[in-house]
Scaffold this motif. Structure first.
Motif, PDB file in Angstrom:
ATOM      1  N   ALA A  79       0.839  -1.201   0.000  1.00  0.00           N
ATOM      2  CA  ALA A  79       0.000   0.000   0.000  1.00  0.00           C
ATOM      3  C   ALA A  79       0.869   1.246   0.000  1.00  0.00           C
ATOM      4  N   ASN A  80       0.324   2.342  -0.555  1.00  0.00           N
ATOM      5  CA  ASN A  80       1.039   3.621  -0.562  1.00  0.00           C
ATOM      6  C   ASN A  80       0.728   4.356   0.737  1.00  0.00           C
ATOM      7  N   ASP A  81       1.668   4.322   1.665  1.00  0.00           N
ATOM      8  CA  ASP A  81       1.451   4.888   2.993  1.00  0.00           C
ATOM      9  C   ASP A  81       1.856   6.356   3.033  1.00  0.00           C
ATOM     10  N   ARG A  82       1.162   7.126   3.891  1.00  0.00           N
ATOM     11  CA  ARG A  82       1.514   8.526   4.091  1.00  0.00           C
ATOM     12  C   ARG A  82       1.515   8.825   5.580  1.00  0.00           C
ATOM     13  N   VAL A  83       2.594   9.452   6.038  1.00  0.00           N
ATOM     14  CA  VAL A  83       2.728   9.866   7.432  1.00  0.00           C
ATOM     15  C   VAL A  83       3.017  11.360   7.443  1.00  0.00           C
ATOM     16  N   VAL A  84       2.170  12.127   8.136  1.00  0.00           N
ATOM     17  CA  VAL A  84       2.382  13.570   8.289  1.00  0.00           C
ATOM     18  C   VAL A  84       2.566  13.848   9.770  1.00  0.00           C
ATOM     19  N   ASN A  85       3.739  14.342  10.135  1.00  0.00           N
ATOM     20  CA  ASN A  85       4.068  14.573  11.537  1.00  0.00           C
ATOM     21  C   ASN A  85       4.124  16.060  11.854  1.00  0.00           C
ATOM     22  N   ASN A  86       3.220  16.490  12.732  1.00  0.00           N
ATOM     23  CA  ASN A  86       3.231  17.857  13.229  1.00  0.00           C
ATOM     24  C   ASN A  86       3.574  17.923  14.711  1.00  0.00           C
ATOM     25  N   GLY A  87       3.864  16.789  15.305  1.00  0.00           N
ATOM     26  CA  GLY A  87       4.187  16.735  16.725  1.00  0.00           C
ATOM     27  C   GLY A  87       5.536  16.096  16.953  1.00  0.00           C
ATOM     28  N   THR A  88       5.577  15.049  17.784  1.00  0.00           N
ATOM     29  CA  THR A  88       6.833  14.347  18.078  1.00  0.00           C
ATOM     30  C   THR A  88       6.629  12.851  17.914  1.00  0.00           C
ATOM     31  N   ILE A  89       7.494  12.222  17.140  1.00  0.00           N
ATOM     32  CA  ILE A  89       7.528  10.767  17.012  1.00  0.00           C
ATOM     33  C   ILE A  89       8.809  10.297  17.687  1.00  0.00           C
ATOM     34  N   ILE A  90       8.663   9.475  18.708  1.00  0.00           N
ATOM     35  CA  ILE A  90       9.820   8.954  19.443  1.00  0.00           C
ATOM     36  C   ILE A  90      10.017   7.497  19.041  1.00  0.00           C
ATOM     37  N   GLY A  91      11.105   7.228  18.360  1.00  0.00           N
ATOM     38  CA  GLY A  91      11.377   5.881  17.892  1.00  0.00           C
ATOM     39  C   GLY A  91      11.490   5.846  16.381  1.00  0.00           C
ATOM     40  N   SER A  92      11.819   4.689  15.851  1.00  0.00           N
ATOM     41  CA  SER A  92      12.080   4.548  14.421  1.00  0.00           C
ATOM     42  C   SER A  92      10.794   4.302  13.635  1.00  0.00           C
ATOM     43  N   ILE A  93      10.885   4.560  12.324  1.00  0.00           N
ATOM     44  CA  ILE A  93       9.769   4.375  11.400  1.00  0.00           C
ATOM     45  C   ILE A  93      10.245   3.469  10.271  1.00  0.00           C
ATOM     46  N   ALA A  94       9.446   2.461   9.919  1.00  0.00           N
ATOM     47  CA  ALA A  94       9.765   1.580   8.788  1.00  0.00           C
ATOM     48  C   ALA A  94       8.494   1.344   7.997  1.00  0.00           C
ATOM     49  N   LEU A  95       8.515   1.709   6.711  1.00  0.00           N
ATOM     50  CA  LEU A  95       7.344   1.564   5.855  1.00  0.00           C
ATOM     51  C   LEU A  95       7.535   0.432   4.862  1.00  0.00           C
ATOM     52  N   GLY A  96       6.424   0.007   4.252  1.00  0.00           N
ATOM     53  CA  GLY A  96       6.429  -1.166   3.388  1.00  0.00           C
ATOM     54  C   GLY A  96       6.902  -0.869   1.977  1.00  0.00           C
ATOM     55  N   ALA A  97       6.374  -1.656   1.027  1.00  0.00           N
ATOM     56  CA  ALA A  97       6.918  -1.659  -0.330  1.00  0.00           C
ATOM     57  C   ALA A  97       6.182  -0.735  -1.295  1.00  0.00           C
ATOM     58  N   GLY A  98       5.212   0.048  -0.841  1.00  0.00           N
ATOM     59  CA  GLY A  98       4.493   0.947  -1.725  1.00  0.00           C
ATOM     60  C   GLY A  98       5.271   2.226  -1.997  1.00  0.00           C
ATOM     61  N   ASP A  99       4.614   3.135  -2.727  1.00  0.00           N
ATOM     62  CA  ASP A  99       5.185   4.464  -2.985  1.00  0.00           C
ATOM     63  C   ASP A  99       4.777   5.365  -1.817  1.00  0.00           C
ATOM     64  N   ASP A 100       5.600   5.382  -0.799  1.00  0.00           N
ATOM     65  CA  ASP A 100       5.245   5.997   0.473  1.00  0.00           C
ATOM     66  C   ASP A 100       5.723   7.444   0.553  1.00  0.00           C
ATOM     67  N   ARG A 101       5.111   8.190   1.480  1.00  0.00           N
ATOM     68  CA  ARG A 101       5.468   9.599   1.664  1.00  0.00           C
ATOM     69  C   ARG A 101       5.423   9.923   3.149  1.00  0.00           C
ATOM     70  N   ILE A 102       6.485  10.572   3.629  1.00  0.00           N
ATOM     71  CA  ILE A 102       6.530  11.084   4.996  1.00  0.00           C
ATOM     72  C   ILE A 102       6.810  12.572   4.939  1.00  0.00           C
ATOM     73  N   GLU A 103       6.038  13.350   5.707  1.00  0.00           N
ATOM     74  CA  GLU A 103       6.256  14.784   5.826  1.00  0.00           C
ATOM     75  C   GLU A 103       6.517  15.105   7.288  1.00  0.00           C
ATOM     76  N   ASN A 104       7.667  15.693   7.556  1.00  0.00           N
ATOM     77  CA  ASN A 104       8.048  16.006   8.931  1.00  0.00           C
ATOM     78  C   ASN A 104       8.070  17.511   9.154  1.00  0.00           C
ATOM     79  N   TYR A 105       7.087  17.983   9.917  1.00  0.00           N
ATOM     80  CA  TYR A 105       7.016  19.391  10.305  1.00  0.00           C
ATOM     81  C   TYR A 105       7.269  19.569  11.796  1.00  0.00           C
ATOM     82  N   GLY A 106       7.533  18.473  12.487  1.00  0.00           N
ATOM     83  CA  GLY A 106       7.698  18.509  13.931  1.00  0.00           C
ATOM     84  C   GLY A 106       9.045  17.964  14.366  1.00  0.00           C
ATOM     85  N   ASN A 107       9.028  16.811  15.025  1.00  0.00           N
ATOM     86  CA  ASN A 107      10.244  16.221  15.575  1.00  0.00           C
ATOM     87  C   ASN A 107      10.176  14.708  15.420  1.00  0.00           C
TER      88      ASN A 107
END
Length: 202
Positions: free
Chosen positions: A14-42
């Motif tokens: 699946a094409n995953d999308r993660v938009v972060n406006n706060g704080t993510i503590i720990g690692s991120i690992a996404l699958g085999a789709g055309d994924d997108r992460i936007e980091n506006y926080g921490n």
């Protein structure tokens, strides 16, 4: 081999999308789709985008303490210059393209493994004592808008601006050609600095 994550983990194509406006503590690992992460926080951890043609957008003013690995595929790194900030090449690996968007002043350092850094708005700055380089002969390539390059260190390749009213201020060393392109452009080579050429399209 799929990376195990401590904060966010997805599997499948699946094409995953993660938009972060706060704080993510720990690692991120996404699958085999055309994924997108936007980091506006921490993000306090490493990011693994996995297979697929992925995109990672980092606002320059946001915080990132780990390394972002684009993984397999044709992956794009986008720096949002809004608010300004700093970007270090050591934090981004396995990306095939690099673009700066938005209005702001971003200070870059390190050896980026892209053919060129695409500038689409705002300012790219290289601080005194810092070196900015890319895999290709042209380190910075401008777009059609009005953009600025402020060099106080070393740009290890050329600078090729596009359309628009651009400005290049050189207080350091630019080891490749400087081409200003079309528009009402300004090139200033300050005393004690060095650039190979300064050319403007007619």
């Amino acid at each position: 081999m799929m990376k195990a994550a401590s904060a966010i983990q997805t599997i499948g194509e699946a094409n995953d999308r993660v938009v972060n406006n706060g704080t993510i503590i720990g690692s991120i690992a996404l699958g085999a789709g055309d994924d997108r992460i936007e980091n506006y926080g921490n993000i306090e951890g490493d990011v693994f985008l996995g297979e697929g043609d992925d995109t990672f957008l980092q606002r320059a003013a946001a915080l990132l303490s780990g390394t972002v690995d684009g993984g397999a595929g044709t992956d794009g790194l986008i720096i949002d210059a809004t608010g300004g900030g700093t970007v270090n090449s050591d934090q981004f690996v396995n990306f095939e393209s690099f673009t700066q968007i938005g209005q702001g002043d971003v200070v870059y350092s390190g050896d980026f493994a892209f053919d060129t850094i695409g500038l689409s708005g705002g300012t790219i700055s290289v601080g005194a004592g810092e070196t900015l380089s890319s895999a290709g002969a042209v380190t910075i390539t401008g777009g059609d808008g009005g953009e600025t390059v402020d060099n106080r260190g070393t740009i290890a390749g050329g600078v090729m601006m596009g359309g628009g009213d651009d400005r290049v201020d050189n207080r350091g060393v630019i080891e490749g050609d400087v081409e200003l392109g079309s528009g009402n452009d300004v090139f200033v080579d300050y005393s004690g600095s060095n650039a190979v050429t300064a050319a403007s399209a007619t």
